[in-house]
Design an enzyme around this catalytic site. Structure first.
Site, mmCIF file in Angstrom:
data_model
loop_
_atom_site.group_PDB
_atom_site.id
_atom_site.type_symbol
_atom_site.label_atom_id
_atom_site.label_comp_id
_atom_site.label_asym_id
_atom_site.label_seq_id
_atom_site.Cartn_x
_atom_site.Cartn_y
_atom_site.Cartn_z
ATOM 1 N N PRO A 22 4.217 16.740 -95.774
ATOM 2 C CG PRO A 22 5.341 18.423 -96.871
ATOM 3 C CD PRO A 22 4.331 18.190 -95.817
ATOM 4 C CD GLU A 23 7.045 12.408 -91.572
ATOM 5 O OE1 GLU A 23 8.103 11.930 -91.143
ATOM 6 O OE2 GLU A 23 5.932 11.947 -91.267
#
Length: 276
Positions: A2-3
């Site tokens: 995840p960003e």
DNA sequence: AAACATTCCTGCACGC
DNA sequence: TGCGTGCAGGAATGTT
């Protein structure tokens, strides 16, 4: 995994299901994440209500009753899923369900992380202000990240601009996928030395960064391989990606084949025609 | 079977 | 010399 867009999407969804709920009990099946969870982790969680859910960079911050916070980072492959039946792992491999939180309405919050690069950490509020994890983080893309701040961060630097964009001290939340996307839209090659990027280019990058991240949040993030949100759903932004993972495919602007290069040991994608 | 959405640590080079 | 900084490379790990 995840960003910022994925973490923010997760925050929004979890906020719906968790605010006001109490963690009745918690159980740790596998404490060995990036750092091992302390032996009293589950005990400290028990009985606390979720009062607020915040995000800073790629961290989720659970504000809990009794003046504690729980910091969660998903690393490369972590996920938090909200489940209504204990046996319902959905798309998550139950083998990697490492921590389970039992809520007062009978539902569950499960932390699943195959590669175990993630982090979960509890802080008394008094210590949270100086949390080491948040200490050196740069400005949020939507609050404080400006052409001036990027300009300052890049002057005199010889590292590639893409590396600086992914440096959490420069701007918080940008990772490998969105760095390529941002630089494509700003028409700057990922390999350019940061100190050589012009003022006009810095201004384009600073303007486009929050735009790309906003759009991605609007699509609930990108599922490149395995990311799933708290309902087990993939993000829909993958179809909007213009260069990431499009090596050899025609540039959507000019038809030239997209190139792949390794920058700072991370694969990076750009259009040789559109990006200078 | 090479590559992967992240971060942390090490070691080397360089400048003051 | 000693110290701080910047930068590159490697490691942590399981999956596809």
């Amino acid at each position: 995994m995840p960003e910022l867009p994925e973490v923010e999407s997760l925050r929004q969804l979890l906020e719906e299901s968790l605010i006001g709920r109490t963690f009745v009990t918690a159980s740790v099946r596998e404490p060995r994440l990036r750092r091992s969870l302390p032996p009293d982790f589950a005990k400290t969680i028990a009985g606390r209500k979720v009062e607020r859910l915040d995000r800073r960079a790629k961290y989720l911050i659970f504000a809990l009753s009794g003046n504690h916070r729980m910091l969660v980072h998903l690393g490369m492959s972590g996920s938090l899923s909200h489940r209504h039946a204990p046996a319902d792992a959905g798309p998550f491999n139950p083998r990697h369900d490492h921590v389970q939180f039992d809520l007062d309405d009978g539902s569950l919050l499960v932390y699943n992380d195959p590669r175990r690069f993630g982090l979960m950490k509890l802080y008394p509020d008094a210590d949270f202000a100086s949390a080491i994890e948040l200490k050196g983080l740069g400005p949020e893309p939507f609050d404080g990240f400006t052409a001036d701040s990027l300009w300052q961060a890049t002057r005199g630097r010889t590292a590639a601009i893409k590396n600086l964009l992914m440096d959490q001290r420069v701007v918080a939340g940008v990772g490998n996928i969105y760095a390529s996307e941002i630089l494509f839209r700003a028409r700057v090659r990922p390999t350019r030395r940061a100190g050589r990027v012009t003022r006009a280019e810095v201004e384009r990058i600073a303007t486009i960064t929050p735009q790309v991240l906003r759009e991605a949040i609007g699509s609930r993030g990108t599922t490149f391989r395995s990311y799933r949100d708290s309902h087990g759903e993939p993000g829909r932004y993958a179809t909007q990606l213009r260069v990431y993972d499009r090596k050899g495919k025609p540039c959507l602007e000019c038809d030239k084949p997209i190139r792949a290069v390794v920058v700072g040991q991370r694969s990076s994608f750009y259009c040789p025609q559109c990006q200078k």
